[in-house]
Design a protein around this motif. Sequence first.
Motif, mmCIF file in Angstrom:
data_model
loop_
_atom_site.group_PDB
_atom_site.id
_atom_site.type_symbol
_atom_site.label_atom_id
_atom_site.label_comp_id
_atom_site.label_asym_id
_atom_site.label_seq_id
_atom_site.Cartn_x
_atom_site.Cartn_y
_atom_site.Cartn_z
ATOM 1 N N ARG A 1 -16.200 47.301 40.243
ATOM 2 C CA ARG A 1 -16.927 48.414 39.656
ATOM 3 C C ARG A 1 -18.010 48.933 40.591
ATOM 4 N NH1 ARG A 1 -19.628 47.344 33.907
ATOM 5 N NH2 ARG A 1 -20.842 45.916 35.207
ATOM 6 N N ASP A 2 -18.635 48.048 41.368
ATOM 7 C CA ASP A 2 -19.660 48.476 42.324
ATOM 8 C C ASP A 2 -19.051 49.335 43.429
ATOM 9 O OD1 ASP A 2 -21.729 47.117 41.005
ATOM 10 O OD2 ASP A 2 -21.197 45.248 41.999
ATOM 11 N N TRP A 3 -17.869 48.962 43.900
ATOM 12 C CA TRP A 3 -17.206 49.755 44.931
ATOM 13 C C TRP A 3 -16.822 51.126 44.394
ATOM 14 C CZ3 TRP A 3 -17.718 48.418 49.759
ATOM 15 C CH2 TRP A 3 -17.910 47.077 50.088
ATOM 16 N N ALA A 4 -16.420 51.174 43.140
ATOM 17 C CA ALA A 4 -16.092 52.466 42.518
ATOM 18 C C ALA A 4 -17.334 53.347 42.438
ATOM 19 C CB ALA A 4 -15.502 52.238 41.125
ATOM 20 N N LYS A 5 -18.473 52.756 42.111
ATOM 21 C CA LYS A 5 -19.714 53.515 42.052
ATOM 22 C C LYS A 5 -20.121 54.005 43.444
ATOM 23 C CE LYS A 5 -21.705 51.308 37.947
ATOM 24 N NZ LYS A 5 -22.827 50.478 37.431
ATOM 25 N N ALA A 6 -19.882 53.164 44.473
ATOM 26 C CA ALA A 6 -20.199 53.580 45.839
ATOM 27 C C ALA A 6 -19.347 54.779 46.242
ATOM 28 C CB ALA A 6 -19.974 52.418 46.800
ATOM 29 N N VAL B 1 -28.817 58.545 39.846
ATOM 30 C CA VAL B 1 -28.669 57.521 38.810
ATOM 31 C C VAL B 1 -27.744 56.404 39.287
ATOM 32 C CG1 VAL B 1 -27.838 57.064 36.469
ATOM 33 C CG2 VAL B 1 -29.162 59.135 36.943
ATOM 34 N N THR B 2 -26.648 56.765 39.946
ATOM 35 C CA THR B 2 -25.706 55.754 40.437
ATOM 36 C C THR B 2 -26.330 54.911 41.541
ATOM 37 O OG1 THR B 2 -23.868 57.250 39.930
ATOM 38 C CG2 THR B 2 -23.388 55.378 41.349
ATOM 39 N N ALA B 3 -27.044 55.571 42.463
ATOM 40 C CA ALA B 3 -27.690 54.841 43.555
ATOM 41 C C ALA B 3 -28.752 53.889 43.022
ATOM 42 C CB ALA B 3 -28.312 55.823 44.544
#
Length: 297
Positions: A68-73, A174-176
Amino acid sequence: MLLGLALVCVAAVSWGTTGSVMALLAREGTPSPLLVGWARMAGAAPCLVLATLLTRPGSPRFGGWRPRDWAKAALLGIAMAAYQLCYFWAVPRTGVALTALLAICSAPIMITAGAALTLKERPARSTLLALLLAVGGTAMVVLGPRAAGGAPPEFAAGAIAAVGAGLSYAVYAVTAKGLLRRAAPLSLAAMTFTLAALLLTPVLAIERDALTQLAAGWPLLAYLGLVPTAAAYVIFGAGLRRVTATAAGIATLLEPLTAAGLGVLAFGERLGAMGWAGAALLLAALALLARSGSGRQ
């Protein structure tokens, strides 16, 4: 913390120089706005990657990340590329001032909403008051010098694109904010801008004489890539780590204030009474944010 708020303000002031550079590029007639957006990303990406490798060579930079973190990146890179496309596409249709108004003033509102929904941030009343003052003041700064007139052709499409730019920036912020809990600002910025540059590369095939246009304005384009892009976003990430996303969104409204100030000092523009009153409101909002401690997490 005040340090975090100060870092975000430094980044916003740096972003505020972009308009003056665009004005200088426009005098030469090159490059096109879309090429400028690509050049910013392409100039920043290799510098950030190199700085990341030199800072701590061989060390893991994204340890403990989940899928999920990679998707957010990946979403960060998409949002940054979308911001460039939307903002620079809107400028010739809506005008520089109104594009800035719609994009920059809408972003903090959407950041506040997004942070409440995804990061569970609950802004204090003083923060909401600062947000109201800041958005109103920014609108006055941007619109103050403009005389009333009819809407230009394709105004509606440009306005929608400008709001899209504000939404793209809000998604980025927000994502960062969530990812910076587990990644260094420099590493995250390197990943973001590399992906954004790759996504915007097709612009080179769309624009006529792209390489000739880029060569004509390369000194100013190099500045855009290094200072208000690479350096500013690393500084912004460091500040965002220390304050709430809402507070960071408010502080970034220093960008149009800086742009307006440079317009007055370097290009002989006039703010007018409304513009100066808006500047005072914006500074009051930042002072309220700092004094109340609403920039703390």
